[in-house]
Design a protein around this motif. Structure first.
Motif, PDB file in Angstrom:
ATOM      1  N   PRO A 154       0.828  -1.210   0.000  1.00  0.00           N
ATOM      2  CA  PRO A 154       0.000   0.000   0.000  1.00  0.00           C
ATOM      3  C   PRO A 154       0.865   1.264   0.000  1.00  0.00           C
ATOM      4  O   PRO A 154       2.057   1.182   0.264  1.00  0.00           O
ATOM      5  CB  PRO A 154      -0.764  -0.127   1.320  1.00  0.00           C
ATOM      6  CG  PRO A 154       0.155  -0.899   2.223  1.00  0.00           C
ATOM      7  CD  PRO A 154       0.918  -1.835   1.317  1.00  0.00           C
TER       8      PRO A 154
ATOM      9  N   GLY B 228       3.480   4.928  10.346  1.00  0.00           N
ATOM     10  CA  GLY B 228       2.569   6.066  10.282  1.00  0.00           C
ATOM     11  C   GLY B 228       1.168   5.665   9.870  1.00  0.00           C
ATOM     12  O   GLY B 228       0.193   6.274  10.290  1.00  0.00           O
ATOM     13  N   GLY B 229       1.067   4.639   9.048  1.00  0.00           N
ATOM     14  CA  GLY B 229      -0.248   4.238   8.573  1.00  0.00           C
ATOM     15  C   GLY B 229      -0.687   2.872   9.066  1.00  0.00           C
ATOM     16  O   GLY B 229      -1.780   2.431   8.731  1.00  0.00           O
TER      17      GLY B 229
ATOM     18  N   HIS C 288      -5.305  -5.373  14.585  1.00  0.00           N
ATOM     19  CA  HIS C 288      -4.861  -4.147  13.910  1.00  0.00           C
ATOM     20  C   HIS C 288      -5.496  -2.965  14.617  1.00  0.00           C
ATOM     21  O   HIS C 288      -6.333  -3.138  15.505  1.00  0.00           O
ATOM     22  CB  HIS C 288      -5.251  -4.176  12.436  1.00  0.00           C
ATOM     23  CG  HIS C 288      -6.715  -4.373  12.215  1.00  0.00           C
ATOM     24  ND1 HIS C 288      -7.609  -3.337  12.208  1.00  0.00           N
ATOM     25  CD2 HIS C 288      -7.440  -5.498  12.056  1.00  0.00           C
ATOM     26  CE1 HIS C 288      -8.824  -3.822  12.026  1.00  0.00           C
ATOM     27  NE2 HIS C 288      -8.765  -5.123  11.938  1.00  0.00           N
ATOM     28  N   THR C 289      -5.148  -1.750  14.209  1.00  0.00           N
ATOM     29  CA  THR C 289      -5.721  -0.591  14.872  1.00  0.00           C
ATOM     30  C   THR C 289      -7.151  -0.370  14.388  1.00  0.00           C
ATOM     31  O   THR C 289      -7.469  -0.598  13.222  1.00  0.00           O
ATOM     32  CB  THR C 289      -4.895   0.684  14.662  1.00  0.00           C
ATOM     33  OG1 THR C 289      -5.532   1.742  15.389  1.00  0.00           O
ATOM     34  CG2 THR C 289      -4.815   1.070  13.202  1.00  0.00           C
ATOM     35  N   LEU C 290      -7.995   0.049  15.324  1.00  0.00           N
ATOM     36  CA  LEU C 290      -9.384   0.336  14.971  1.00  0.00           C
ATOM     37  C   LEU C 290      -9.554   1.796  14.568  1.00  0.00           C
ATOM     38  O   LEU C 290     -10.596   2.185  14.058  1.00  0.00           O
ATOM     39  CB  LEU C 290     -10.292   0.028  16.168  1.00  0.00           C
ATOM     40  CG  LEU C 290     -10.251  -1.425  16.656  1.00  0.00           C
ATOM     41  CD1 LEU C 290     -11.186  -1.612  17.838  1.00  0.00           C
ATOM     42  CD2 LEU C 290     -10.636  -2.382  15.527  1.00  0.00           C
ATOM     43  N   ASP C 291      -8.559   2.619  14.833  1.00  0.00           N
ATOM     44  CA  ASP C 291      -8.690   4.041  14.478  1.00  0.00           C
ATOM     45  C   ASP C 291      -7.351   4.611  14.008  1.00  0.00           C
ATOM     46  O   ASP C 291      -6.997   4.462  12.861  1.00  0.00           O
ATOM     47  CB  ASP C 291      -9.294   4.854  15.634  1.00  0.00           C
ATOM     48  CG  ASP C 291      -8.809   4.375  17.005  1.00  0.00           C
ATOM     49  OD1 ASP C 291      -7.585   4.388  17.210  1.00  0.00           O
ATOM     50  OD2 ASP C 291      -9.650   3.993  17.834  1.00  0.00           O
ATOM     51  N   ASP C 292      -6.592   5.224  14.915  1.00  0.00           N
ATOM     52  CA  ASP C 292      -5.313   5.816  14.514  1.00  0.00           C
ATOM     53  C   ASP C 292      -4.202   4.773  14.586  1.00  0.00           C
ATOM     54  O   ASP C 292      -4.179   3.947  15.492  1.00  0.00           O
ATOM     55  CB  ASP C 292      -4.938   6.971  15.459  1.00  0.00           C
ATOM     56  CG  ASP C 292      -5.902   8.148  15.342  1.00  0.00           C
ATOM     57  OD1 ASP C 292      -6.686   8.174  14.386  1.00  0.00           O
ATOM     58  OD2 ASP C 292      -5.860   9.033  16.213  1.00  0.00           O
TER      59      ASP C 292
ATOM     60  N   GLU D  40       0.606   7.636  13.729  1.00  0.00           N
ATOM     61  CA  GLU D  40      -0.345   8.727  13.603  1.00  0.00           C
ATOM     62  C   GLU D  40      -0.636   9.327  14.982  1.00  0.00           C
ATOM     63  O   GLU D  40      -0.806  10.547  15.116  1.00  0.00           O
ATOM     64  CB  GLU D  40      -1.624   8.138  13.015  1.00  0.00           C
ATOM     65  CG  GLU D  40      -2.492   9.102  12.304  1.00  0.00           C
ATOM     66  CD  GLU D  40      -3.638   8.369  11.616  1.00  0.00           C
ATOM     67  OE1 GLU D  40      -3.548   7.140  11.405  1.00  0.00           O
ATOM     68  OE2 GLU D  40      -4.614   9.039  11.309  1.00  0.00           O
TER      69      GLU D  40
ATOM     70  N   LYS E  41      -0.169  13.226  15.783  1.00  0.00           N
ATOM     71  CA  LYS E  41      -1.255  14.092  16.258  1.00  0.00           C
ATOM     72  C   LYS E  41      -0.969  14.653  17.650  1.00  0.00           C
ATOM     73  O   LYS E  41      -1.231  15.823  17.912  1.00  0.00           O
ATOM     74  CB  LYS E  41      -2.579  13.318  16.256  1.00  0.00           C
ATOM     75  CG  LYS E  41      -3.109  13.087  14.831  1.00  0.00           C
ATOM     76  CD  LYS E  41      -4.387  12.288  14.801  1.00  0.00           C
ATOM     77  CE  LYS E  41      -4.914  12.192  13.362  1.00  0.00           C
ATOM     78  NZ  LYS E  41      -6.085  11.304  13.271  1.00  0.00           N
TER      79      LYS E  41
ATOM     80  N   LYS F  72      -5.082  10.354  22.047  1.00  0.00           N
ATOM     81  CA  LYS F  72      -5.049  11.685  21.432  1.00  0.00           C
ATOM     82  C   LYS F  72      -6.008  12.631  22.154  1.00  0.00           C
ATOM     83  O   LYS F  72      -5.645  13.762  22.495  1.00  0.00           O
ATOM     84  CB  LYS F  72      -5.435  11.514  19.954  1.00  0.00           C
ATOM     85  CG  LYS F  72      -5.807  12.757  19.219  1.00  0.00           C
ATOM     86  CD  LYS F  72      -6.382  12.409  17.848  1.00  0.00           C
ATOM     87  CE  LYS F  72      -7.783  11.829  17.946  1.00  0.00           C
ATOM     88  NZ  LYS F  72      -8.301  11.333  16.663  1.00  0.00           N
TER      89      LYS F  72
ATOM     90  N   ASN G 238      -4.442   0.478  -1.427  1.00  0.00           N
ATOM     91  CA  ASN G 238      -5.037  -0.056  -0.195  1.00  0.00           C
ATOM     92  C   ASN G 238      -4.673  -1.515   0.047  1.00  0.00           C
ATOM     93  O   ASN G 238      -5.382  -2.232   0.759  1.00  0.00           O
ATOM     94  CB  ASN G 238      -6.563   0.066  -0.248  1.00  0.00           C
ATOM     95  CG  ASN G 238      -7.006   1.513  -0.271  1.00  0.00           C
ATOM     96  OD1 ASN G 238      -6.526   2.317   0.510  1.00  0.00           O
ATOM     97  ND2 ASN G 238      -7.889   1.852  -1.185  1.00  0.00           N
TER      98      ASN G 238
ATOM     99  N   ALA H  73     -11.044  -7.187   1.426  1.00  0.00           N
ATOM    100  CA  ALA H  73     -10.680  -5.874   0.872  1.00  0.00           C
ATOM    101  C   ALA H  73     -11.555  -4.779   1.460  1.00  0.00           C
ATOM    102  O   ALA H  73     -12.673  -5.023   1.824  1.00  0.00           O
ATOM    103  CB  ALA H  73     -10.812  -5.887  -0.631  1.00  0.00           C
TER     104      ALA H  73
END
Lengths: 343, 175
Positions: free
Chosen positions: A83, A143-144, A162-166, A170, A174, A220, A331, A343
């Protein structure tokens, strides 16, 4: 002797490298654009792809020259096809296609995330190439991305969480911004945290018990409320808060990785991705892990092409080559055990 | 029409204005449920513009939108990669985050026009940064911190289609 030329342009680094047998680095050239993008507080995609166009050919030429090899010495050309940013990926993929076609070499499209994982197979300190013992747990943090992966063998990935948000990186970007620090946030927070007390300001950890998922958006928000509480009262204790942020992130990443290693009987833990360059995370992981921990040196944690060439080695051995229709997939997910991730 | 100060301190027409809705969310889960309800009602071509500070609930709302559209995969913050496409639901969801953009023109560089022209639902975080290149017709949502968990949410509909969407949302939420 199998030599692979790796090319990486998924984000803001134009990189090329020649790697022997998936581990020995003959050259590793990275042209960073970080200074160009710092003024934007992040990568500016349009400018990134233009920079890649300017740098790609000189960077590839330098990689071959430093390695002291010619096109006919190579066994294949490997390139990141996702990605990443579409416009950036396109430059690398098209350059790799043209170079492979012109030199009659096989082309291998590589998943950038797989590349980060295979940075652990690079021989970086003169020691003989260590064979990693499976099963192992790979923590991929950048970062992603924030992903916990179980590997039972080469190319065999099971996504545990995996991360659910940030993403972790990241969260650093932030919160660094909330503290008035620079970009990229990870190194800025690490520097600011020097001498800070991580226990003075307790920040929340999202444990999400019963899963291997992560969540950093609450951290955050907590930092936002914490910084607001100082406004107009007293000077913001930047070092202490930065130390607390690092500790909160390192704490969750380490504990979840430890837990996964225990559950799946991992014989080793490996770290990958830009955030694994963070000194606090490296220290916490080494201190608490129940099995040996391997982390690439910082310069191989960030984006580079040596890791792409390393990841291509087992693909080439299995005869998994790409066609001329290789497409960029911004992606793209890590291919999981049960076929492609949803996907 | 008389103006009032809404929950986020902006003067807006009275709440009786059918094209405005002023809400308070008491938790991240509630903000997600608002999003999910919108997602269930959304049509191809709908545009959600989200404005508000860090941690005010924008990504939460976008996650709800995805859930309402029937998208199973996780909807992460796209700050780093700028745009994420989620397929596998009733309609595709294009999730953009233009936080780092300095000018509206930069948004065109990440394919904003393509996303807007595609037959999906588009949600843009930090939309105020690229206001100049956004279509006039959209649902504009302003988020604001009111407390530790409490967030103010002001929704304004522009254009017939988005006005109808907001009407449907009000009916669905409040009868």
């Amino acid at each position: 002797m199998t030599l692979i030329l790796g090319i990486e342009t998924s984000c803001d680094e134009t990189a090329a490298a020649v790697v022997q047998e998936g581990g020995k680095i003959l050259s590793n050239v990275v042209a960073s654009q970080v200074e160009i993008h710092a003024q934007y507080g992040g990568v500016f995609p349009e400018m990134a792809s233009r920079e890649h166009v300017l740098k790609i050919i000189p960077v590839v030429a330098e990689a071959l020259q430093t390695a002291n090899v010619t096109w006919c010495d190579l066994a294949a050309i490997a390139v990141t096809h996702g990605p990443g940013l579409a416009g950036s990926l396109l430059v690398g993929v098209n350059a790799a296609k043209a170079l492979a076609f012109a030199n009659d070499l096989p082309l291998i499209g590589i998943n950038h995330l797989e590349g980060h994982i295979y940075a652990n197979w690079l021989q970086t300190n003169g020691a003989p190439l260590a064979e990693k013992e499976f099963p192992l747990i790979a923590l991929l943090v950048s970062g992603g991305h924030s992903e916990l992966v179980l590997m039972r063998g080469h190319g065999d990935y099971e996504l545990l969480g995996h991360t659910l948000d940030d993403a972790a990186g990241e969260a650093f970007d932030k919160t660094a911004r909330l503290l008035g620090l620079g970009y990229p946030g990870g190194p800025a927070i690490q520097k600011a945290a020097e001498g800070g007390n991580p226990d003075l300001h307790k920040l929340p950890r999202a444990w999400l018990r019963g899963t291997y998922d992560f969540s950093f958006s609450g951290l955050k928000t907590a930092v936002l409320h914490l910084t607001a509480s100082f406004e107009g009262k007293r000077r913001l204790p930047v070092a202490d808060i930065a130390a607390s942020i690092q500790m909160a992130v390192a704490d969750v990443l380490t504990e979840k990785t430890k837990q996964a290693a225990g559950q799946f009987g991992a014989r080793q833990i490996i770290l990958a991705g830009g955030v694994s360059a963070n000194a606090q995370l490296r220290q916490t992981m080494h201190e608490r892990a129940p099995v040996p921990v391997h982390i690439p040196p910082p310069k191989f944690c960030i984006d580079n092409a040596a890791m792409i060439a390393a990841a291509a080695h087992p693909h080439l051995a299995r005869g998994e080559l790409s066609g001329w229709n290789l497409d960029v997939l911004p992606n793209l997910k890590l291919p999981t055990r049960h076929g492609q991730a949803p996907a | 029409m008389p103006l009032v100060q809404n929950s986020i301190g902006v003067s807006v027409p009275l709440i009786s204005n059918p094209h405005v809705l002023d809400l308070i969310s008491h938790s991240a889960a509630q903000t997600q449920r608002f999003g999910a309800r919108m997602g269930e009602l959304a049509h191809a071509g709908d545009l959600f513009c989200l404005e508000g500070d860090l941690g005010s609930g924008k990504t939460c709302f976008a996650q709800g939108l995805g859930r309402g559209l029937g998208i199973a995969e996780a909807i992460n913050s796209p700050t780093f990669i700028l745009a994420n496409e989620h397929r596998g639901g009733r309609l595709p969801l294009f999730h953009l985050d233009v936080y780092r953009m300095q000018s509206a023109d930069e948004a065109l560089g990440i394919g904003l026009d393509d996303y807007l022209a595609d037959a999906g639902v588009c949600v843009i975080e930090w939309a105020e940064k690229i206001r100049a290149v956004l279509p006039a017709e959209c649902l504009w949502l302003q988020f604001r911190h009111l407390g530790e968990m409490k967030r103010g949410l002001l929704i304004q509909a522009f254009g017939a289609r988005h006005e109808a969407l907001l009407r449907a949302f009000k009916t669905s939420a409040f009868g």
